[in-house]
Scaffold this active site. Structure first.
Site, PDB file in Angstrom:
ATOM      1  N   LYS A  71     116.226 -61.107  28.261  1.00 52.26           N
ATOM      2  CA  LYS A  71     114.920 -60.451  28.313  1.00 52.26           C
ATOM      3  C   LYS A  71     114.122 -61.206  29.383  1.00 52.26           C
ATOM      4  O   LYS A  71     113.045 -61.735  29.138  1.00 52.26           O
ATOM      5  CB  LYS A  71     114.262 -60.525  26.916  1.00 52.26           C
ATOM      6  CG  LYS A  71     112.970 -59.754  26.782  1.00 52.26           C
ATOM      7  CD  LYS A  71     113.143 -58.251  26.759  1.00 52.26           C
ATOM      8  CE  LYS A  71     111.789 -57.565  26.797  1.00 52.26           C
ATOM      9  NZ  LYS A  71     111.884 -56.095  26.943  1.00 52.26           N
ATOM     10  N   ASP A 102     126.370 -56.814  15.579  1.00 52.21           N
ATOM     11  CA  ASP A 102     126.351 -55.838  14.480  1.00 52.21           C
ATOM     12  C   ASP A 102     126.319 -54.417  15.041  1.00 52.21           C
ATOM     13  O   ASP A 102     127.013 -53.519  14.560  1.00 52.21           O
ATOM     14  CB  ASP A 102     125.117 -56.031  13.581  1.00 52.21           C
ATOM     15  CG  ASP A 102     125.337 -57.067  12.484  1.00 52.21           C
ATOM     16  OD1 ASP A 102     126.147 -57.985  12.712  1.00 52.21           O
ATOM     17  OD2 ASP A 102     124.703 -56.959  11.423  1.00 52.21           O
ATOM     18  N   ASP A 116     116.933 -54.921  25.385  1.00 48.82           N
ATOM     19  CA  ASP A 116     116.477 -53.659  24.777  1.00 48.82           C
ATOM     20  C   ASP A 116     117.273 -52.481  25.364  1.00 48.82           C
ATOM     21  O   ASP A 116     117.733 -51.597  24.642  1.00 48.82           O
ATOM     22  CB  ASP A 116     114.956 -53.474  24.924  1.00 48.82           C
ATOM     23  CG  ASP A 116     114.418 -53.772  26.308  1.00 48.82           C
ATOM     24  OD1 ASP A 116     115.175 -54.289  27.163  1.00 48.82           O
ATOM     25  OD2 ASP A 116     113.229 -53.487  26.556  1.00 48.82           O
ATOM     26  N   TYR A 173     117.950 -70.228  16.701  1.00 51.06           N
ATOM     27  CA  TYR A 173     118.562 -70.814  15.512  1.00 51.06           C
ATOM     28  C   TYR A 173     118.412 -72.333  15.428  1.00 51.06           C
ATOM     29  O   TYR A 173     118.909 -72.940  14.489  1.00 51.06           O
ATOM     30  CB  TYR A 173     120.051 -70.437  15.446  1.00 51.06           C
ATOM     31  CG  TYR A 173     120.280 -69.027  14.922  1.00 51.06           C
ATOM     32  CD1 TYR A 173     119.794 -67.922  15.609  1.00 51.06           C
ATOM     33  CD2 TYR A 173     120.983 -68.808  13.746  1.00 51.06           C
ATOM     34  CE1 TYR A 173     120.011 -66.637  15.134  1.00 51.06           C
ATOM     35  CE2 TYR A 173     121.204 -67.529  13.265  1.00 51.06           C
ATOM     36  CZ  TYR A 173     120.708 -66.437  13.965  1.00 51.06           C
ATOM     37  OH  TYR A 173     120.929 -65.174  13.487  1.00 51.06           O
ATOM     38  N   ASP A 188     123.502 -62.030  17.849  1.00 52.72           N
ATOM     39  CA  ASP A 188     123.596 -61.690  16.421  1.00 52.72           C
ATOM     40  C   ASP A 188     123.362 -60.186  16.251  1.00 52.72           C
ATOM     41  O   ASP A 188     124.130 -59.487  15.581  1.00 52.72           O
ATOM     42  CB  ASP A 188     122.529 -62.499  15.662  1.00 52.72           C
ATOM     43  CG  ASP A 188     122.520 -62.189  14.172  1.00 52.72           C
ATOM     44  OD1 ASP A 188     123.609 -62.029  13.597  1.00 52.72           O
ATOM     45  OD2 ASP A 188     121.419 -62.095  13.602  1.00 52.72           O
TER      46      ASP A 188
HETATM   47  C1  IPM Z   1     126.201 -63.696  11.470  1.00 52.23           C
HETATM   48  C2  IPM Z   1     125.235 -63.754  10.323  1.00 52.23           C
HETATM   49  C3  IPM Z   1     124.612 -65.145  10.282  1.00 52.23           C
HETATM   50  C4  IPM Z   1     123.814 -65.318  11.559  1.00 52.23           C
HETATM   51  C5  IPM Z   1     123.760 -65.416   9.046  1.00 52.23           C
HETATM   52  C6  IPM Z   1     124.508 -65.180   7.767  1.00 52.23           C
HETATM   53  C7  IPM Z   1     123.181 -66.805   9.062  1.00 52.23           C
HETATM   54  O1  IPM Z   1     124.290 -62.748  10.436  1.00 52.23           O
HETATM   55  O2  IPM Z   1     127.162 -64.479  11.478  1.00 52.23           O
HETATM   56  O3  IPM Z   1     126.013 -62.868  12.359  1.00 52.23           O
HETATM   57  O4  IPM Z   1     122.640 -64.971  11.616  1.00 52.23           O
HETATM   58  O5  IPM Z   1     124.391 -65.806  12.532  1.00 52.23           O
HETATM   59 MG    MG Z   2     124.700 -61.403  12.021  1.00 51.15          MG
END
Ligand code: IPM
Ligand code: MG
Length: 376
Positions: free
Chosen positions: A199, A259, A231, A142, A255
């Site tokens: 990794k 999720d 992975d 990032y 990230d």
């Molecule tokens: C998160 C989101 C952000 C990220 C985006 C919206 C920039 O996916 O907070 O996980 O990639 O960190």
């Molecule tokens: Mg995210």
């Protein structure tokens, strides 16, 4: 003495504008049950919709307000059609900019399954799922060291540089171990454990990350070391979530893993997060602006409300504020109690065992949580 915390509020886009007001409502209700601290909420628009209306991603005063804040509450970013001339979604640079400019190096993303919520993963219940993903938040993939090469009007090459530094890794790994010391261990065996996800079989940055993890781990004899390649982690996290207590990893991997972890706890609507550094904190649900359901009163406010709870926990720790700590606990108990009664929930949680429940609206869920807090 009453401490007054200045909270800068950015509902942002889409469902952010529905879940953040519920969070503010719950925070106010919880504050009213204790003495010792108060809030001063200061709200600003920001994001894609605001960009289309004003040509700016946020008002000029917003940055100064953040710099003098005690905490920032954030909703979500992303509005259909709101894209800047450079191709970047309007508002994204606000969120990423705040993470960098306020030096919010630790992104904490809990995966905790509540009673009354069915995991999307077969045979996994609340006793199995309670870990924290500690995502590095100010470097990795990032860093704004990226670009396109165009020759003769043809886009030919794109580069994103992944940066892993000693300072960045030391502080995130130390954060993970310190957090682990305050937690109760992995649900499966009660052991305090920090899992290093990388990794390092391929990437130098990851070998460096793991080396520093080992250096820091030396100082924490009570915490078990644990290593897994990213992975492999995508399947272990789902097959055996009970093994995990604290998971530390670099930015982009965190990230993705966070999720993924939300499927264990009922989906993205249930996932809160905290972005914290030495001085500042920003608290936001993990979900995005969800344009497909925005404005329909369907969004689950619990991810955002639990982010507000994390804000109180962080303020409590930072200021040694016991009233704040009690208030955070009240919010968590209220959420837990509403969910365990099994009849109030937004549509995202009406599946499986709960597919027959009549879905509640966003604000009905907020109201039910407030009612529990007032009774507590
Ligand atoms: C998160 C989101 C952000 C990220 C985006 C919206 C920039 O996916 O907070 O996980 O990639 O960190
Ligand atoms: Mg995210």
């Amino acid at each position: 003495m009453t401490l007054t915390y200045k909270i800068v509020v950015f509902p942002g886009d889409g469902v952010g504008r529905e879940v953040v007001p519920e969070t503010v409502k719950v925070l106010k209700a919880a504050r009213d049950t204790v003495t010792g601290f108060d809030f001063d909420f200061v709200e600003f628009p920001c994001g894609g919709k605001y960009y289309l209306e004003s040509g700016k991603e946020w008002p000029d005063e917003a940055w100064e307000a953040c710099k003098s804040s005690d905490a920032v509450l954030f909703g979500a970013i992303g509005y259909p059609g709101a894209v800047k001339p450079n191709g970047v979604l309007a508002g994204i640079d606000i969120l990423l900019g705040l993470r960098f400019d306020l030096d919010l190096y630790a992104n904490l993303r809990p995966a905790k399954l509540f009673d009354g919520v069915e995991s999307r993963i077969l045979d996994k219940g609340p006793k199995d799922v309670d870990f924290m993903v500690v995502r590095e938040n100010t470097e990795g993939l990032y860093v704004p060291i990226r670009g396109m090469l165009s020759r003769g009007g043809v886009d030919e090459l794109a580069v994103d540089v992944r940066v892993i530094t000693r300072k960045g890794t030391e502080r995130i790994v130390r954060y993970a171990f310190e957090l682990c010391m305050r937690r109760n261990g992995a649900p499966g065996d009660g052991k305090k454990r920090v899992t290093c996800v990388d990794k390092s079989n391929v990437l130098d940055g990851c070998r460096f990350f793991r080396k520093i993890y080992d250096e820091i781990a030396e100082g924490y004899g009570k915490v078990q070391r644990d290593y897994v390649y990213v992975d492999a982690m995508t399947q272990w996290m789902i097959r055996a979530p009970e093994h995990y207590d604290v998971v530390v990893t670099s930015n982009f991997q965190g990230d993705i893993l966070s999720d993924l972890s939300s499927v264990l706890i009922g989906g993205m609507g249930m996932a809160p997060s905290a972005n914290v550094g030495e001085r500042y904190g920003l608290f936001e649900p993990v979900h995005g602006s969800a344009p497909d359901i925005a404005g329909q009163r369907k969004a689950n406010p619990i991810g955002s409300i639990l982010s507000g709870k994390m804000m109180l926990e962080w303020l409590a720790l930072k200021h040694g504020d016991k009233a704040c700590e009690r208030t955070a606990a009240k919010i968590e108990e209220a959420v837990s109690s509403v969910l365990s009664e099994e009849n109030i929930r937004t549509p995202d949680l009406c599946y499986g065992k709960y597919s027959g429940v009549t879905p509640s609206t966003t604000s009905e869920v907020g109201d039910a949580i407030v009612e529990k807090i007032e009774k507590s």
